[in-house]
Write a protein that holds these residues in place. Structure first.
Motif, mmCIF file in Angstrom:
data_model
loop_
_atom_site.group_PDB
_atom_site.id
_atom_site.type_symbol
_atom_site.label_atom_id
_atom_site.label_comp_id
_atom_site.label_asym_id
_atom_site.label_seq_id
_atom_site.Cartn_x
_atom_site.Cartn_y
_atom_site.Cartn_z
ATOM 1 N N ILE A 130 27.631 50.348 42.326
ATOM 2 C CA ILE A 130 27.485 48.597 41.912
ATOM 3 C C ILE A 130 27.596 48.524 43.353
ATOM 4 C CG2 ILE A 130 27.254 48.843 39.577
ATOM 5 C CD1 ILE A 130 29.777 46.792 40.034
ATOM 6 N N THR A 131 26.662 47.027 43.805
ATOM 7 C CA THR A 131 27.458 46.608 44.904
ATOM 8 C C THR A 131 28.650 45.862 45.124
ATOM 9 O OG1 THR A 131 26.267 44.659 43.613
ATOM 10 C CG2 THR A 131 24.533 45.817 45.154
ATOM 11 N N VAL A 132 28.638 45.548 46.411
ATOM 12 C CA VAL A 132 29.977 44.986 46.792
ATOM 13 C C VAL A 132 30.159 43.633 45.797
ATOM 14 C CG1 VAL A 132 31.432 43.926 49.064
ATOM 15 C CG2 VAL A 132 30.743 46.365 48.402
ATOM 16 N N THR A 133 28.471 42.691 46.092
ATOM 17 C CA THR A 133 28.435 41.879 45.311
ATOM 18 C C THR A 133 28.594 41.825 43.921
ATOM 19 O OG1 THR A 133 26.988 41.052 46.913
ATOM 20 C CG2 THR A 133 26.777 39.802 45.105
ATOM 21 N N ALA A 134 28.362 42.587 42.842
ATOM 22 C CA ALA A 134 28.370 42.839 41.850
ATOM 23 C C ALA A 134 29.969 42.966 41.367
ATOM 24 C CB ALA A 134 27.534 44.347 41.533
ATOM 25 N N VAL A 135 30.916 43.659 42.299
ATOM 26 C CA VAL A 135 32.556 43.638 42.158
ATOM 27 C C VAL A 135 32.684 42.243 42.463
ATOM 28 C CG1 VAL A 135 34.510 45.049 43.061
ATOM 29 C CG2 VAL A 135 32.702 45.870 43.175
ATOM 30 N N GLY A 136 32.050 41.912 43.334
ATOM 31 C CA GLY A 136 32.902 40.664 43.560
ATOM 32 C C GLY A 136 32.704 39.482 42.416
ATOM 33 N N GLN A 137 31.576 39.604 41.560
ATOM 34 C CA GLN A 137 31.805 38.655 40.364
ATOM 35 C C GLN A 137 32.389 39.221 39.006
ATOM 36 O OE1 GLN A 137 26.865 39.690 39.964
ATOM 37 N NE2 GLN A 137 26.237 37.897 40.959
ATOM 38 N N HIS A 138 32.668 40.921 39.369
ATOM 39 C CA HIS A 138 33.336 41.275 38.298
ATOM 40 C C HIS A 138 34.641 40.792 38.285
ATOM 41 C CE1 HIS A 138 31.686 43.665 35.661
ATOM 42 N NE2 HIS A 138 30.621 43.402 36.317
ATOM 43 N N LEU A 139 35.526 41.195 39.696
ATOM 44 C CA LEU A 139 36.695 40.613 40.078
ATOM 45 C C LEU A 139 36.894 38.609 40.036
ATOM 46 C CD1 LEU A 139 37.035 42.558 43.680
ATOM 47 C CD2 LEU A 139 38.218 42.784 41.355
ATOM 48 N N GLU A 140 35.737 38.110 39.729
ATOM 49 C CA GLU A 140 35.680 36.839 40.130
ATOM 50 C C GLU A 140 36.718 36.527 38.201
ATOM 51 O OE1 GLU A 140 32.797 32.440 39.256
ATOM 52 O OE2 GLU A 140 32.887 34.209 41.013
ATOM 53 N N ILE A 141 35.780 37.347 37.575
ATOM 54 C CA ILE A 141 36.347 37.491 36.556
ATOM 55 C C ILE A 141 37.471 37.505 35.587
ATOM 56 C CG2 ILE A 141 35.695 38.081 33.771
ATOM 57 C CD1 ILE A 141 32.226 38.551 34.277
ATOM 58 N N LEU A 142 38.266 38.996 36.285
ATOM 59 C CA LEU A 142 39.018 40.013 36.596
ATOM 60 C C LEU A 142 40.632 38.815 37.101
ATOM 61 C CD1 LEU A 142 38.657 43.610 37.017
ATOM 62 C CD2 LEU A 142 39.017 42.627 34.963
ATOM 63 N N GLU A 143 40.532 37.700 37.767
ATOM 64 C CA GLU A 143 41.252 37.651 39.022
ATOM 65 C C GLU A 143 41.114 35.999 37.801
ATOM 66 O OE1 GLU A 143 41.476 37.164 42.839
ATOM 67 O OE2 GLU A 143 39.333 36.561 42.710
ATOM 68 N N THR A 144 40.139 35.456 37.191
ATOM 69 C CA THR A 144 40.592 34.289 36.342
ATOM 70 C C THR A 144 41.965 34.764 34.704
ATOM 71 O OG1 THR A 144 38.072 33.772 36.812
ATOM 72 C CG2 THR A 144 39.485 32.625 34.378
ATOM 73 N N CYS A 145 41.418 35.885 34.337
ATOM 74 C CA CYS A 145 42.565 36.578 33.249
ATOM 75 C C CYS A 145 44.078 36.922 33.876
ATOM 76 C CB CYS A 145 41.587 37.297 32.467
ATOM 77 S SG CYS A 145 39.742 37.117 31.810
ATOM 78 N N GLY A 146 43.887 36.818 35.341
ATOM 79 C CA GLY A 146 45.281 37.354 35.754
ATOM 80 C C GLY A 146 45.623 38.116 35.576
ATOM 81 N N PHE A 147 44.667 39.965 35.763
ATOM 82 C CA PHE A 147 44.270 41.306 35.939
ATOM 83 C C PHE A 147 44.426 41.331 37.901
ATOM 84 C CE2 PHE A 147 42.351 41.369 31.221
ATOM 85 C CZ PHE A 147 43.473 42.320 30.994
ATOM 86 N N VAL A 148 44.145 40.718 37.967
ATOM 87 C CA VAL A 148 43.917 40.953 39.709
ATOM 88 C C VAL A 148 44.309 39.596 40.230
ATOM 89 C CG1 VAL A 148 41.804 41.713 41.148
ATOM 90 C CG2 VAL A 148 41.613 42.201 38.533
ATOM 91 N N THR A 149 44.005 39.819 41.876
ATOM 92 C CA THR A 149 44.833 38.983 42.980
ATOM 93 C C THR A 149 43.742 40.017 43.715
ATOM 94 O OG1 THR A 149 47.055 40.156 43.755
ATOM 95 C CG2 THR A 149 46.839 37.717 42.135
ATOM 96 N N THR A 150 42.990 38.771 45.127
ATOM 97 C CA THR A 150 42.423 39.521 45.791
ATOM 98 C C THR A 150 43.298 38.489 46.954
ATOM 99 O OG1 THR A 150 40.968 38.236 45.984
ATOM 100 C CG2 THR A 150 40.576 39.656 44.549
ATOM 101 N N GLU A 151 43.013 38.706 48.030
ATOM 102 C CA GLU A 151 43.881 38.445 49.271
ATOM 103 C C GLU A 151 42.187 38.586 50.612
ATOM 104 O OE1 GLU A 151 47.591 38.046 52.323
ATOM 105 O OE2 GLU A 151 47.133 39.804 51.185
ATOM 106 N N LYS A 152 42.486 38.075 51.456
ATOM 107 C CA LYS A 152 41.636 38.095 52.311
ATOM 108 C C LYS A 152 41.994 38.276 53.933
ATOM 109 C CE LYS A 152 36.665 37.733 54.382
ATOM 110 N NZ LYS A 152 35.724 36.917 53.761
ATOM 111 N N VAL A 153 42.211 38.910 54.669
ATOM 112 C CA VAL A 153 42.528 39.584 55.878
ATOM 113 C C VAL A 153 41.583 39.713 56.374
ATOM 114 C CG1 VAL A 153 44.461 39.867 57.071
ATOM 115 C CG2 VAL A 153 44.814 39.889 54.336
ATOM 116 N N GLY A 154 41.114 38.711 57.885
ATOM 117 C CA GLY A 154 40.000 39.254 58.827
ATOM 118 C C GLY A 154 38.696 39.355 57.331
#
Length: 108
Positions: A43-67
């Motif tokens: 799937i696209t990186v955009t689709a992964v981002g949408q899934h990650l947003e849901i997983l972050e809201t639920c406390g399953f995932v954290t993301t960190e942007k460096v550069g």
């Protein structure tokens, strides 16, 4: 909703999607970038981002942007909420089974 309070309905909804479950399974092995997470899923990186947003809201995932790289890691709040829910329901069902066993033994 506070960052540490996770709603169980959101947890089940998040885990109800096979793509998100695959993402959680992958992240259990260690942190990866969004593009690394997307590659095996097809799937696209955009689709992964949408899934990650849901997983972050639920406390399953954290993301960190460096550069230019966003790295994803497992978080425990979602699993903790799920574990509490299962434990509470298991305890209630164990009590019910114990009462049923007592009733059956009393009739014998």
């Amino acid at each position: 909703m506070s960052k540490h309070r996770v709603e169980i309905d959101q947890v089940f909804q998040a885990l109800g999607d096979p793509t998100r479950r695959a993402m959680v399974d992958r992240l259990c092995r260690g942190p990866v970038s969004v593009s690394q997470l997307a590659e095996p899923l097809g799937i696209t990186v955009t689709a992964v981002g949408q899934h990650l947003e849901i997983l972050e809201t639920c406390g399953f995932v954290t993301t960190e942007k460096v550069g230019r790289v966003r790295t994803c890691r497992m978080a425990t709040a979602g699993l903790d909420a799920l574990e509490r829910w299962v434990r509470a329901h298991r305890t209630e069902w164990e009590r019910r089974v114990d009462r049923l066993v007592d009733l059956v033994e009393d009739k014998e």
